[in-house]
Design a protein around this motif. Sequence first.
Motif, PDB file in Angstrom:
ATOM      1  N   ASP A  62      47.427  64.811 -33.402  1.00  0.00           N
ATOM      2  CA  ASP A  62      47.641  63.451 -33.080  1.00  0.00           C
ATOM      3  C   ASP A  62      48.797  62.934 -33.872  1.00  0.00           C
ATOM      4  N   LYS A  63      49.504  63.666 -34.450  1.00  0.00           N
ATOM      5  CA  LYS A  63      50.768  63.406 -35.182  1.00  0.00           C
ATOM      6  C   LYS A  63      51.766  64.550 -35.250  1.00  0.00           C
ATOM      7  N   THR A  64      52.836  64.146 -35.882  1.00  0.00           N
ATOM      8  CA  THR A  64      53.977  65.115 -36.008  1.00  0.00           C
ATOM      9  C   THR A  64      54.143  65.557 -37.557  1.00  0.00           C
ATOM     10  N   VAL A  65      53.897  66.633 -37.928  1.00  0.00           N
ATOM     11  CA  VAL A  65      54.094  67.169 -39.230  1.00  0.00           C
ATOM     12  C   VAL A  65      55.383  67.826 -39.455  1.00  0.00           C
ATOM     13  N   LEU A  66      56.190  67.606 -40.553  1.00  0.00           N
ATOM     14  CA  LEU A  66      57.448  68.508 -40.735  1.00  0.00           C
ATOM     15  C   LEU A  66      57.196  69.139 -42.137  1.00  0.00           C
ATOM     16  N   ILE A  67      58.199  70.019 -42.136  1.00  0.00           N
ATOM     17  CA  ILE A  67      58.391  70.775 -43.650  1.00  0.00           C
ATOM     18  C   ILE A  67      59.854  70.551 -43.814  1.00  0.00           C
ATOM     19  N   GLY A 127      67.443  68.175 -46.607  1.00  0.00           N
ATOM     20  CA  GLY A 127      66.824  67.532 -45.539  1.00  0.00           C
ATOM     21  C   GLY A 127      66.835  67.892 -44.360  1.00  0.00           C
ATOM     22  N   LYS A 128      66.875  69.471 -44.178  1.00  0.00           N
ATOM     23  CA  LYS A 128      66.834  70.071 -43.037  1.00  0.00           C
ATOM     24  C   LYS A 128      65.174  70.503 -42.657  1.00  0.00           C
ATOM     25  N   ILE A 129      65.048  70.388 -41.530  1.00  0.00           N
ATOM     26  CA  ILE A 129      63.669  70.720 -41.127  1.00  0.00           C
ATOM     27  C   ILE A 129      63.383  72.226 -41.018  1.00  0.00           C
ATOM     28  N   MET A 130      62.539  72.825 -42.198  1.00  0.00           N
ATOM     29  CA  MET A 130      62.307  74.068 -42.157  1.00  0.00           C
ATOM     30  C   MET A 130      61.206  74.525 -40.937  1.00  0.00           C
ATOM     31  N   SER A 131      60.096  73.777 -40.822  1.00  0.00           N
ATOM     32  CA  SER A 131      59.017  74.145 -39.907  1.00  0.00           C
ATOM     33  C   SER A 131      58.257  72.791 -39.444  1.00  0.00           C
ATOM     34  N   THR A 132      57.989  73.059 -37.935  1.00  0.00           N
ATOM     35  CA  THR A 132      57.387  71.869 -37.084  1.00  0.00           C
ATOM     36  C   THR A 132      56.843  72.492 -35.968  1.00  0.00           C
ATOM     37  N   ASP A 175      57.304  71.362 -32.810  1.00  0.00           N
ATOM     38  CA  ASP A 175      58.540  71.498 -31.971  1.00  0.00           C
ATOM     39  C   ASP A 175      59.834  72.365 -32.639  1.00  0.00           C
ATOM     40  N   LYS A 176      59.994  73.526 -31.995  1.00  0.00           N
ATOM     41  CA  LYS A 176      60.909  74.302 -32.517  1.00  0.00           C
ATOM     42  C   LYS A 176      62.332  74.033 -32.272  1.00  0.00           C
ATOM     43  N   SER A 177      62.511  73.299 -31.337  1.00  0.00           N
ATOM     44  CA  SER A 177      63.860  72.877 -31.217  1.00  0.00           C
ATOM     45  C   SER A 177      64.393  71.766 -32.234  1.00  0.00           C
ATOM     46  N   MET A 178      63.806  71.496 -33.146  1.00  0.00           N
ATOM     47  CA  MET A 178      64.026  70.440 -34.294  1.00  0.00           C
ATOM     48  C   MET A 178      64.368  71.301 -35.711  1.00  0.00           C
ATOM     49  N   LEU A 179      63.961  72.554 -35.274  1.00  0.00           N
ATOM     50  CA  LEU A 179      64.425  73.540 -36.756  1.00  0.00           C
ATOM     51  C   LEU A 179      65.838  73.606 -37.053  1.00  0.00           C
ATOM     52  N   SER A 185      56.805  67.492 -47.672  1.00  0.00           N
ATOM     53  CA  SER A 185      55.767  67.672 -46.366  1.00  0.00           C
ATOM     54  C   SER A 185      55.846  66.057 -45.845  1.00  0.00           C
ATOM     55  N   VAL A 186      55.952  66.025 -44.722  1.00  0.00           N
ATOM     56  CA  VAL A 186      56.352  64.569 -44.068  1.00  0.00           C
ATOM     57  C   VAL A 186      55.237  64.547 -43.018  1.00  0.00           C
ATOM     58  N   SER A 187      54.760  63.371 -42.693  1.00  0.00           N
ATOM     59  CA  SER A 187      53.597  63.132 -41.458  1.00  0.00           C
ATOM     60  C   SER A 187      54.106  61.963 -40.670  1.00  0.00           C
ATOM     61  N   LEU A 188      54.383  62.129 -39.576  1.00  0.00           N
ATOM     62  CA  LEU A 188      54.894  60.966 -38.664  1.00  0.00           C
ATOM     63  C   LEU A 188      53.740  60.452 -37.619  1.00  0.00           C
ATOM     64  N   VAL A 189      52.928  59.413 -38.061  1.00  0.00           N
ATOM     65  CA  VAL A 189      51.725  59.287 -37.355  1.00  0.00           C
ATOM     66  C   VAL A 189      52.327  57.913 -36.356  1.00  0.00           C
ATOM     67  N   PRO A 190      51.983  58.008 -34.827  1.00  0.00           N
ATOM     68  CA  PRO A 190      52.504  56.754 -34.227  1.00  0.00           C
ATOM     69  C   PRO A 190      51.315  55.710 -34.294  1.00  0.00           C
ATOM     70  N   TYR A 191      51.690  54.525 -34.468  1.00  0.00           N
ATOM     71  CA  TYR A 191      50.743  53.620 -34.581  1.00  0.00           C
ATOM     72  C   TYR A 191      49.708  53.506 -33.162  1.00  0.00           C
ATOM     73  N   SER A 192      50.313  53.882 -32.157  1.00  0.00           N
ATOM     74  CA  SER A 192      49.461  53.699 -31.014  1.00  0.00           C
ATOM     75  C   SER A 192      48.399  54.614 -30.948  1.00  0.00           C
ATOM     76  N   SER A 193      48.219  55.922 -31.564  1.00  0.00           N
ATOM     77  CA  SER A 193      47.538  56.768 -31.733  1.00  0.00           C
ATOM     78  C   SER A 193      46.059  56.371 -32.476  1.00  0.00           C
ATOM     79  N   PHE A 194      46.263  55.576 -33.668  1.00  0.00           N
ATOM     80  CA  PHE A 194      45.031  54.751 -34.301  1.00  0.00           C
ATOM     81  C   PHE A 194      44.694  53.484 -33.897  1.00  0.00           C
TER      82      PHE A 194
END
Length: 585
Positions: free
Chosen positions: A217-222, A227-232, A234-238, A280-289
């Motif tokens: 229910d959220k997006t987690v990034l490494i 500042g470059k995205i190493m893992s997530t 959505d592979k298009s964001m790598l 490690s970054v967690s993006l939690v939409p407010y709408s989800s909770f």
Amino acid sequence: MKRLTGWFTRPFNNLRLREKLFVMFLLGAIIPLLFFVLYSYQTIKSELSDQMYTNSVSSIAQINSNLENKLDTYTKLSATMYLNSTLRAYLTTNYSIDPSMYVDAYQYINSTFSNMLTTNPDIKSISVYINNDSLPTDDIYIRRMDDEFRKSDVYRSLLNTYGNVRFVSTPPVVDQPSMFTLARMLNIGKLDTVYGILTINILESDIYRLMEKETSDKTVLIVNEHGKIMSTKDKSMLNRPLTEYIKEPFPAASEGRFDSSFNGQKVLVVYNTTKFGWKSVSLVPYSSFLSKADSTAKRILIFALISFGVMAILIYVTARLFTKRVEYLVGIIRRIEKEEFDFVDIRPLGRDEIGQLGNVLRKMSQRLNNLISDVYKKEIDKREAEMNVLQAQINPHFLYNTLASISSLAIRNSDPRMNKMVTDLAKFYRISLNKGKNRISIHEEVQLTRYYVAIQQVRFGDLIRVHYQIEEAVLPCSIVKLTLQPFVENAMNHAIWDDQLGITIMIKAYAEGPDVVLKIIDDGMGMRMNGKSARELPVSGDTLSGYGIRNVDNRIKLLYGDSYGVSIYSRLGIGTTVTIRIPGR
């Protein structure tokens, strides 16, 4: 002042009582109810936000811990190669003197690198870039440190690192899985003397597994230190900067939270930094909770509306108190009409006219119940008398046949069998009379039948063969007197089709569920059923035997009800089976 108060209260005083109650209900219930719903929604929203932040901090901390362990594993793996003196010797030897020596070098290099790849399946490839021109390269494990490599991000990231590990994002390659690279300078003795650069290409999927369970229910990034995205997910964001998706800069603290927008949604950003500089970054939409808070508020509102409806009903019931008492008396009268006197228990309704009507109705119902009970008892006595009449109709017929047999034997000659026949007859009547009672035990009924058969065998001899299969458990059960004898008699009188063979009769008694089943089975001539069911007894005209069979069925039905009685199944030339069902109690 009184005029002003009267001007405001006069319209209210002129309202009907029911309308006054509803006005007070609106003022006293709706407004506090709405305030309660709003307060509950804000409280739940705040609690869910704090809970989501706590959960996100915990999950991010766990991901960071797992990520540090994973990167430590790769670092230790590179250290084994960094400290491998044999590998260093093979990579720094001058092979121009004896070119054949590089064969041993490649055997060792291939064996070492292949074992490392086999034991670490998440590693895509391992290579060492060298500047030893005398050692041939295979472009798999050993590569040349040429100008193109020196211009790469991997080489530039190792400047002034003095043998420390660097993790570098790898540009995406078509038809290749996403990867990142561990790079490390290989030194001989001095920190500034480099004989090669070790690169280990690691699958991004191995990093993604660390956070895969947290992405429902959220997006987690490494994100790496640049500042470059190493893992997530959505592979298009790598390998893209995180600033392309989140405009707000990260605070200087190593961990924290802030609000931002991602993919057009307001999100809660929670981050934590590892010792390698990765985040490690967690993006939690407010709408989800907050949707849970909305649904909870809706449920509270629904419960509030239900409570509102219940209170309105209670007020309505209170306003119609007198009408309800009248409706209650109508319901009692309808029960009396249906003769449900056991359920009639009129509660006291007060001392007014309605209460007096209830008292009179109670006395009337008791009187009707007594009258109906008297009529019912008289009906029972009438049925009992009918049973006694039906019982009495059997005995004279059997007495007539028995006395005829005794007379026939007496005329012919003096026979000792006559004494036994008369004795059996006496025993038969002693049981059948049973002091005027209509019911006897199955044990007594079987004995009675045995005496009857013994009397008839004096007359017919071996032509009559009777067998018994009686369960002991059913012997104490009660049965209508003279139930089996009429069917045995009917088989003897009407079922014998061969004077030489005679007839065999089987009498059975056994329990079947709560009931007791008795069967009289003969191998006589049988009869046509004419399409009738087994519950329909065949018409026997005015014969005494046919009368006796219907007599038994009528007596059982009178005593136990229509669900019990006699059924007959017969086939011409095969035989007849009579089934008698009675309750086992």
